[in-house]
Design an enzyme around this catalytic site. Structure first.
Site, short mmCIF file in Angstrom:
data_model
loop_
_atom_site.label_atom_id
_atom_site.label_comp_id
_atom_site.label_asym_id
_atom_site.label_seq_id
_atom_site.Cartn_x
_atom_site.Cartn_y
_atom_site.Cartn_z
CB CYS B 239 8.63 71.36 -33.63
SG CYS B 239 8.62 70.88 -35.35
CB CYS B 271 19.40 73.43 -30.79
SG CYS B 271 18.62 73.07 -32.35
#
Lengths: 206, 284
Positions: B239, B271
């Protein structure tokens, strides 16, 4: 002419892109068409002229079908400097509303379908029709359409059959664009499959 | 906005020519339409194809996003954004969902595209058959005849040599059951996003002078074999170190001091958005 050839034609182009990439999506050219002064002498509708101004220049050729095709060809030539030629050599074919029944069939038959090596050299047919609206008369399928979409269009003749014949050997074929009196634009690229939605048949099946 | 230039840099004749090619490309999905690629104020091979498409499309109301390998802030993306905003005055955004035109080099954003967006991809090598056939005349003939054994043979040879298909990016796809197309060097991870995508995808190769397109809801199949199915990059069990996202395309990075390997979202704006949401939730 109050039309801004940079911004208004960009907006016409984007609507053409939207309608071509999503066949069955009807775009409204009303805002841009209103910027052209009244009806022009040659008998083309304003939305047809807008498309000519968006696409044509001296690099391409065209042909007009209509009761006074010569006048319209002269007008378009003066506006865009594109050259009028025979139907089978033209990159763009314009069919005016007064051209008479069966002209679209004839244009589809005569239009250049391109070749297997160069399918992009095929013609684009732009035709004026009666009203175009969302509906269920014609069912469209193909790229750009999630499952299927319906449209309603006032247009008689065997053009659907003729188009199917012309586009039989994909990727060669012709692309169609329709504009109606209310400046609604519909685009049917060669990949779109059209089926007549016959109410009677559906009832009979049910 | 710099008014010394035309709106969107180009003269209207250039735009018209690119627009005509684009419309044909949309009508024939996956077919490479030749166009007269213009000289641009950036070098050929640096996104001129994508830039020309963007400039021919853009209007005053558009909101533009430009990414380069997932980043909104790399030199190439920033230069292209500056050129377009200087000559058009349009709004620029980092948020994928707010953009109407997204020009991208080598990525399809993580946030799913919607019907009001156009994705413009920059393409270095538009010809998927070039690897084994150097002649343009011949590859055009192969496309015309739908003769794609060479494309499959290329993948077959990779399997024979290395045990799997080794196309890192730019894995060839079949468009609408007709044309084999180079999806531009997007990672294999992004290939599946092209299939039945909601947005129109336009691909432009400036140096090679080609424009091609994938209309919305078009069938895209990555080339593969029954016993060697196509697979995207897998990030199972990994991740993003910053936002914790899973199931996105991750960059593998190495901490030089400790030698430790870590992963980070390749799509920087995605992100950032996730991080901002987390922060907002924390403050409240």
């Amino acid at each position: 002419m109050k039309l801004d050839i940079v911004h208004d034609l960009q907006s016409v182009y984007r609507k053409l892109v939207d309608s071509t990439s999503r066949p069955g999506l009807i775009s409204d050219l009303g805002k841009e068409a209103a910027l052209l002064d009244g009806k022009n002498a040659a008998g083309c509708s304003n939305s047809m002229l807008l498309l000519a101004l968006t696409l044509l220049d001296p690099e391409v050729t065209f042909k007009v079908y209509g009761s006074d095709a010569e006048a319209a060809e002269k007008e378009i030539n003066q506006l865009t400097f594109a050259k009028a030629v025979q139907a089978d050599q033209a990159d763009y074919l314009f069919i005016l509303e007064d051209a008479g029944a069966g002209t679209l069939d004839e244009a589809i038959e005569n239009a250049n379908p391109g070749t297997f090596v160069n399918p992009h050299k095929s013609a684009l047919i732009i035709a004026e029709t009666g009203a175009i609206s969302a509906g269920e008369c014609l069912l469209l399928k193909g790229p750009g359409i999630q499952t299927s979409t319906g449209i309603k269009m006032d247009l008689i003749g065997n053009w659907i059959e003729r188009r199917k014949e012309k586009n039989r050997e994909y990727p060669t074929g012709v692309d169609l664009v329709f504009v109606d009196r209310n400046h609604q634009l519909l685009s049917l690229p060669r990949t779109t499959q059209i089926a007549l939605n016959r109410e009677e048949e559906r009832e009979w099946v049910m | 906005m710099n008014t010394a230039y035309n709106f969107a840099f180009f003269d209207e004749g250039s735009k018209r020519e690119i627009r005509r090619a684009t419309l044909k490309a949309i009508a024939i999905p996956g077919y490479q339409v030749p166009f007269a690629s213009r000289e641009m104020p950036i070098g050929r091979g640096w996104g001129t194809g994508g830039l020309q498409l963007t400039l021919s499309l853009i209007g005053k109301e558009d909101v533009l996003k430009v990414i380069d390998q997932g980043s909104d802030e790399s030199v190439n993306a920033v230069s292209i954004k500056k050129l377009v905003s200087d000559t058009t005055g349009v709004q620029i955004t980092d948020h994928t969902s707010r953009a109407t035109i997204i020009q991208s080099r080598h990525r399809i954003p993580e946030v799913p595209l919607n019907k009001d967006q156009i994705l413009v991809l920059q393409v270095p090598l538009p010809e998927p058959l070039r690897y084994f056939e150097p002649s343009e005349h011949e590859t055009k003939k192969l496309h015309a005849e739908k003769e794609y054994s060479g494309a499959w043979l290329m993948l077959f040879e990779q399997i024979m040599k290395y045990g799997s298909m080794t196309t890192g990016a730019d894995h060839p796809v079949m468009v609408h059951d007709r044309y084999v197309m180079a999806p531009s060097p997007i990672p294999r991870f992004d290939n599946s996003k092209m299939n039945e995508n909601e947005a129109l995808i336009l691909l432009g190769a400036g140096r090679e002078k080609k424009i091609y397109a994938v209309p919305p809801f078009t069938k895209i199949v990555s080339l593969d074999f029954e016993d060697y199915p196509f697979e995207g990059e897998s990030f199972d069990g990994k991740c993003c170190r910053l936002c914790g996202s899973e199931g996105v395309f991750l960059d593998e990075l190495i901490d030089e001091a400790t030698g430790e390997t870590y992963y980070q979202c390749n799509d920087t704006s995605y992100c950032c958005e996730i991080l901002n949401e987390v922060e907002k939730a924390g403050v409240n």
